[in-house]
Write a protein that holds these residues in place. Structure first.
Motif, PDB file in Angstrom:
ATOM      1  N   THR A 175      41.583 -42.254  45.251  1.00 19.55           N
ATOM      2  CA  THR A 175      42.179 -41.389  44.227  1.00 19.55           C
ATOM      3  C   THR A 175      42.764 -40.112  44.823  1.00 19.55           C
ATOM      4  O   THR A 175      43.411 -39.336  44.116  1.00 19.55           O
ATOM      5  CB  THR A 175      41.134 -41.001  43.169  1.00 19.55           C
ATOM      6  OG1 THR A 175      40.059 -40.295  43.794  1.00 19.55           O
ATOM      7  CG2 THR A 175      40.591 -42.242  42.463  1.00 19.55           C
ATOM      8  N   VAL A 176      42.536 -39.884  46.122  1.00 21.38           N
ATOM      9  CA  VAL A 176      43.086 -38.709  46.801  1.00 21.38           C
ATOM     10  C   VAL A 176      44.443 -39.073  47.404  1.00 21.38           C
ATOM     11  O   VAL A 176      44.575 -40.097  48.074  1.00 21.38           O
ATOM     12  CB  VAL A 176      42.137 -38.206  47.910  1.00 21.38           C
ATOM     13  CG1 VAL A 176      42.728 -36.990  48.610  1.00 21.38           C
ATOM     14  CG2 VAL A 176      40.769 -37.875  47.321  1.00 21.38           C
ATOM     15  N   ASP A 212      39.961 -35.452  43.770  1.00 24.58           N
ATOM     16  CA  ASP A 212      40.430 -36.555  42.931  1.00 24.58           C
ATOM     17  C   ASP A 212      41.768 -36.214  42.278  1.00 24.58           C
ATOM     18  O   ASP A 212      41.904 -35.181  41.618  1.00 24.58           O
ATOM     19  CB  ASP A 212      39.406 -36.869  41.838  1.00 24.58           C
ATOM     20  CG  ASP A 212      38.155 -37.524  42.374  1.00 24.58           C
ATOM     21  OD1 ASP A 212      38.157 -37.912  43.559  1.00 24.58           O
ATOM     22  OD2 ASP A 212      37.171 -37.647  41.614  1.00 24.58           O
ATOM     23  N   GLY A 213      42.750 -37.071  42.489  1.00 22.56           N
ATOM     24  CA  GLY A 213      44.065 -36.874  41.896  1.00 22.56           C
ATOM     25  C   GLY A 213      44.897 -35.802  42.559  1.00 22.56           C
ATOM     26  O   GLY A 213      46.016 -35.523  42.118  1.00 22.56           O
ATOM     27  N   ALA A 227      36.172 -34.306  49.150  1.00 24.99           N
ATOM     28  CA  ALA A 227      36.448 -35.578  48.475  1.00 24.99           C
ATOM     29  C   ALA A 227      35.162 -36.171  47.907  1.00 24.99           C
ATOM     30  O   ALA A 227      35.143 -36.683  46.783  1.00 24.99           O
ATOM     31  CB  ALA A 227      37.109 -36.550  49.443  1.00 24.99           C
ATOM     32  N   ALA A 228      34.083 -36.106  48.670  1.00 26.89           N
ATOM     33  CA  ALA A 228      32.802 -36.647  48.202  1.00 26.89           C
ATOM     34  C   ALA A 228      32.295 -35.883  46.983  1.00 26.89           C
ATOM     35  O   ALA A 228      31.611 -36.453  46.115  1.00 26.89           O
ATOM     36  CB  ALA A 228      31.772 -36.589  49.325  1.00 26.89           C
ATOM     37  N   LEU A 270      40.077 -41.247  55.362  1.00 33.72           N
ATOM     38  CA  LEU A 270      39.960 -40.485  54.120  1.00 33.72           C
ATOM     39  C   LEU A 270      40.640 -41.233  52.981  1.00 33.72           C
ATOM     40  O   LEU A 270      40.093 -41.342  51.873  1.00 33.72           O
ATOM     41  CB  LEU A 270      40.578 -39.098  54.295  1.00 33.72           C
ATOM     42  CG  LEU A 270      40.518 -38.169  53.077  1.00 33.72           C
ATOM     43  CD1 LEU A 270      39.076 -37.841  52.728  1.00 33.72           C
ATOM     44  CD2 LEU A 270      41.307 -36.877  53.334  1.00 33.72           C
ATOM     45  N   ALA A 271      41.833 -41.765  53.245  1.00 32.09           N
ATOM     46  CA  ALA A 271      42.567 -42.498  52.209  1.00 32.09           C
ATOM     47  C   ALA A 271      41.825 -43.761  51.792  1.00 32.09           C
ATOM     48  O   ALA A 271      41.804 -44.127  50.607  1.00 32.09           O
ATOM     49  CB  ALA A 271      43.963 -42.840  52.712  1.00 32.09           C
ATOM     50  N   ALA A 272      41.204 -44.446  52.750  1.00 33.47           N
ATOM     51  CA  ALA A 272      40.483 -45.683  52.440  1.00 33.47           C
ATOM     52  C   ALA A 272      39.206 -45.408  51.656  1.00 33.47           C
ATOM     53  O   ALA A 272      38.860 -46.147  50.727  1.00 33.47           O
ATOM     54  CB  ALA A 272      40.157 -46.429  53.735  1.00 33.47           C
ATOM     55  N   ALA A 273      38.496 -44.352  52.033  1.00 31.84           N
ATOM     56  CA  ALA A 273      37.226 -44.049  51.374  1.00 31.84           C
ATOM     57  C   ALA A 273      37.409 -43.433  49.990  1.00 31.84           C
ATOM     58  O   ALA A 273      36.559 -43.623  49.103  1.00 31.84           O
ATOM     59  CB  ALA A 273      36.402 -43.107  52.255  1.00 31.84           C
ATOM     60  N   TYR A 274      38.525 -42.724  49.783  1.00 31.26           N
ATOM     61  CA  TYR A 274      38.744 -42.030  48.520  1.00 31.26           C
ATOM     62  C   TYR A 274      40.168 -42.320  48.027  1.00 31.26           C
ATOM     63  O   TYR A 274      41.082 -41.502  48.180  1.00 31.26           O
ATOM     64  CB  TYR A 274      38.534 -40.526  48.698  1.00 31.26           C
ATOM     65  CG  TYR A 274      37.161 -40.194  49.213  1.00 31.26           C
ATOM     66  CD1 TYR A 274      36.065 -40.147  48.352  1.00 31.26           C
ATOM     67  CD2 TYR A 274      36.937 -39.949  50.578  1.00 31.26           C
ATOM     68  CE1 TYR A 274      34.791 -39.865  48.827  1.00 31.26           C
ATOM     69  CE2 TYR A 274      35.663 -39.662  51.061  1.00 31.26           C
ATOM     70  CZ  TYR A 274      34.601 -39.625  50.177  1.00 31.26           C
ATOM     71  OH  TYR A 274      33.337 -39.355  50.649  1.00 31.26           O
TER      72      TYR A 274
END
Length: 318
Positions: free
Chosen positions: A136-137, A116-117, A110-111, A130-134
């Motif tokens: 768009t994932v 993305d997407g 993700a980083a 993971l959902a909070a940090a990214y």
């Protein structure tokens, strides 16, 4: 030979690192030849791996040669990631390498922007982070692994094993994956969409479905209904269904259809039987039913699958 680079990052989870090395290193074709060149590539000359330290035989520079790049989880999912690691993963993805992660390794992908997407998963405990940090994932916390084609992610360590077997099956077919699972003393019937966390019934001498599943696997060509399966276990259909979902994450019909598809895959890979015969021996009513289920599950026809994975034509997957 298909080259797999396993990234050994600082604070790597030893189990997440060992599982893919063990599974892919043992994969063999029908002649006993290795199918994968597995390389553990270190972020630095010496890597912290929890209770011990390790020295990887290869460096990040070797990743440029890899057909698959696999990122194991780290003890701290949100710990900083060196830019050279992210650049290495981006470059591999850009040139068409398959990229995969186990457990919190999804945070690294993700980083790097690889997720993305995309739909992805990680250990259910880490999924909210993971959902909070990214944002768009599209994080799915309820599955064992997600296959997005060139990008794959999995949940915790045992789900990483499922992912590795899934990748072997995608590369070389059911028979090779089944042998890899046998060597790992692991089941091959856990599909990616199966639930990560299953609330199990308290163990009793009669609660385990293992004897029934073994019996079903040997009688796939027979007419198996929920009612006669329930009678065989001296349980009601409702109770049997509840036990199936508790112990496998699937309904009896879902498990049965999956087992029949696996059986058909094996026959298509290892025999020259007509599709009609394969359908019958796998428990499908006719070839049409087999074709429909194959397209739904695998996206190809039985004949196309045979052409890709029959033992006579099984070659290098790169």
């Amino acid at each position: 030979m298909h080259c797999i680079a396993i990234l050994a990052l600082n604070d790597v989870s030893p189990g997440d690192l060992a599982i893919p090395w063990e599974v892919f290193s043992r994969a063999r074709d029908n002649d006993g030849l290795r199918l994968y060149d597995v390389r553990v590539c270190g972020e630095a000359p010496e890597i912290c791996a929890g209770a011990f330290r390790l020295r990887a035989p290869w460096t990040l520079a070797e990743v440029a040669l890899a057909n698959t790049v696999l990122v194991p989880g780290r003890s701290e999912a949100t710990a900083p990631i060196a830019e050279i690691v992210l650049e290495t993963i981006r470059a591999a993805h850009a040139r068409g390498a398959r990229v995969a992660s186990i457990c919190s390794g999804a945070f690294v992908l993700a980083a790097a922007g690889i997720l993305d997407g995309r739909r992805a998963t990680t250990h259910w405990l880490a999924a909210p982070a993971l959902a909070a940090a990214y944002p768009t994932v599209r994080v799915d916390p309820d599955v064992l692994f997600v296959d997005e084609g060139c990008v794959l992610t999995s949940a915790g360590a045992s789900a990483g094993l499922d992912l590795c077997l899934h990748m072997i099956r995608s590369d070389h077919g059911q028979a090779v994956a089944a042998e890899a699972a046998r060597l790992a003393v692991a089941p091959l019937d856990r599909a990616g969409g199966q639930a990560q966390f299953i609330r199990r019934e308290p163990p009793t001498s009669t609660a385990s479905l293992a004897p029934l599943l073994e019996w079903m696997s040997g009688h796939l060509d027979e007419r198996l209904t929920l009612e006669n399966l329930a009678r065989r276990t001296a349980a009601s259909p409702r109770t049997l269904t509840r036990r199936f979902r508790a112990q496998t994450g699937l309904s009896p019909l879902q498990w049965l259809l999956m087992a029949r598809v696996r059986r058909a895959q094996e026959l298509l890979e290892t025999t020259s039987l007509p599709v009609d015969t394969v359908a019958f021996q796998s428990g499908f009513e006719n070839a049409g039913a087999l074709r429909e289920r194959f397209r739904r599950v695998l996206g190809v026809s039985p004949l196309a699958y045979r052409g890709a994975f029959n033992s006579a034509s099984c070659g290098d997957a790169s």
